[in-house]
Design an enzyme around this catalytic site. Sequence first.
Site, short mmCIF file in Angstrom:
data_model
loop_
_atom_site.label_atom_id
_atom_site.label_comp_id
_atom_site.label_asym_id
_atom_site.label_seq_id
_atom_site.Cartn_x
_atom_site.Cartn_y
_atom_site.Cartn_z
CG ASP A 283 -2.28 0.71 0.88
OD1 ASP A 283 -2.26 1.94 0.69
OD2 ASP A 283 -3.32 0.03 0.79
CG HIS A 329 -14.63 -0.15 -6.04
ND1 HIS A 329 -15.60 -0.40 -5.13
CD2 HIS A 329 -13.50 0.12 -5.32
CE1 HIS A 329 -15.11 -0.29 -3.91
NE2 HIS A 329 -13.85 0.02 -3.99
C1 LIG Z 1 -10.88 0.55 -0.92
S1 LIG Z 1 -9.32 0.27 -0.23
C2 LIG Z 1 -9.25 -1.51 -0.20
C3 LIG Z 1 -8.34 -2.02 0.88
C4 LIG Z 1 -8.31 -3.53 1.02
N1 LIG Z 1 -7.81 -4.17 -0.17
C5 LIG Z 1 -9.66 -4.09 1.40
O1 LIG Z 1 -10.12 -5.03 0.75
O2 LIG Z 1 -10.28 -3.63 2.37
C6 LIG Z 1 -8.17 0.70 -1.50
C7 LIG Z 1 -6.74 0.68 -1.01
O3 LIG Z 1 -5.88 1.02 -2.13
C8 LIG Z 1 -4.82 1.80 -1.63
N2 LIG Z 1 -4.22 2.57 -2.72
C9 LIG Z 1 -4.74 3.65 -3.35
N3 LIG Z 1 -3.89 4.11 -4.29
C10 LIG Z 1 -2.82 3.28 -4.26
C11 LIG Z 1 -1.63 3.21 -5.01
N4 LIG Z 1 -1.37 4.11 -5.99
N5 LIG Z 1 -0.76 2.22 -4.75
C12 LIG Z 1 -1.03 1.31 -3.76
N6 LIG Z 1 -2.15 1.32 -3.02
C13 LIG Z 1 -3.04 2.29 -3.27
C14 LIG Z 1 -5.49 2.67 -0.58
O4 LIG Z 1 -4.57 3.24 0.31
C15 LIG Z 1 -6.44 1.67 0.08
O5 LIG Z 1 -5.82 1.02 1.15
#
Ligand SMILES: C[S@@+](CC[C@H](N)C(=O)[O-])C[C@H]1O[C@@H](n2cnc3c(N)ncnc32)[C@H](O)[C@@H]1O
Length: 428
Positions: A283, A329
């Site tokens: 992340d 999404h």
């Molecule tokens: C909706 S959350 C889902 C978290 C987890 N996978 C779950 O199922 O609960 C989306 C995640 O993507 C991460 N994220 C967003 N942009 C990102 C990036 N450019 N690289 C890595 N992670 C990212 C966010 O910090 C967040 O933790």
Amino acid sequence: MSSLSSIVRMEQLSALISEKEKLLTDFLASKELEAPSLSVDELAKLEVSPDDNKSFKARTELIKATRELHDIFLGPRETLMALAWGLQAIWEFKIAEAVPTNGYIRFEELSVKIEECTGKTILPFQFQILLRHAMTNQIFYEPQKGWVAHTQMSRLLATNPKSNAWVGFMTGDLFPAFANVVNAMKKSPGSQEPNETGVNVAYSQDLPFYDFVQLDKGCAMRYSRAIESHGSSEGTDILHGVVDGYPWANLGDATVVDMGGNMGYVSVAIAEVFPKLKFVVQDTKGMRSAEPLARVPQSLRDRVELTIHDFFDVQPIVAKAYLFRHVFHSFPDKYSIKILQSLVPALRKGARIIINNGMLPEPGTLSYVDERSIRTLDVVMLTVTNSRERELNDWRKLFRDADPRYKFLRAWKPSKSQLWFIEAEWNP
Ligand SMILES: C[S@@+](CC[C@H](N)C(=O)[O-])C[C@H]1O[C@@H](n2cnc3c(N)ncnc32)[C@H](O)[C@@H]1O
């Protein structure tokens, strides 16, 4: 929606409610289970699992039918007006925390207690305005005039940090964004850019949602807990949705990279059941404070590693499988394609891309509860990222557009989950 005349419709709904209610009470009696109640001294939740097929379905039908009947009797104008206003103040001033878990408190004492705990002054008459409105939505109740006590809902706010974070994030952090989604749509018509959203207009800033959330540690923590709360709610809970929903054992001795894996709770849950799997949870930097690191149980620290990686950069880890749960999404196609393309250098023949995400249904084909849940999420994604949920063919196209060497394998919905698995293979 029925086209029947209103009398026939009301009779039909009443008959359905009494038939389903009987089915459920018979079910509870047969299992010697109690019925739930909003009183904190009684059971909080109806104990009926998707395995109890008929009873589970009866419950969702009851939710829909009682709501429709309620709205018919209330009338369209009053239904529109009966919104849960005031929840933001209840969260902000920590009112639920100040009400005794099992007792009562006077409005005057509440005022003194909040001032002591938060340094904020709210007069007893202001409590009355806010709380007596909340009570019309079954949040708190007034056992005697001038006294406040908890219902199941208000007590949850006080005692469950994840539910509390969900309410805070939605009513505190995102409320201005919901109020500005229309302004954003008017300002940047049809935008697919993550920094032209309701969040950008609301806070007059240019960052994409995830970068914005990380500017403030408190907001980042509320966000993480809020999605964890969402991930443990009905139909999206990790055990039934992710752990039981995919044949993890078939991967053998393998490394799974959990991309956008937040605090790692999904990987932890899978690792607990499948000892041959190792997880690298990636992340962004802002999601790697001391608390998430500490939340990986000691016994799993050799198999679940929390790391920093931006999924728009080239993926450095060669692995058997790459998991994306609730990630795509948040990104319009243009950016989702970039994420899949950044993965390519690490992919070896047969590598699996495992996506766990909502799937848009044909309108009216899901239960009321499931359809409301995915349609709500669709609006949230539009508000915060200019993105959307996808239909089955959208997923096929996404892989094709990213690289023709991705082979779409299958998509399925585990029986106890609202989320789907969508799986592809690297086939150069
Ligand atoms: C909706 S959350 C889902 C978290 C987890 N996978 C779950 O199922 O609960 C989306 C995640 O993507 C991460 N994220 C967003 N942009 C990102 C990036 N450019 N690289 C890595 N992670 C990212 C966010 O910090 C967040 O933790």
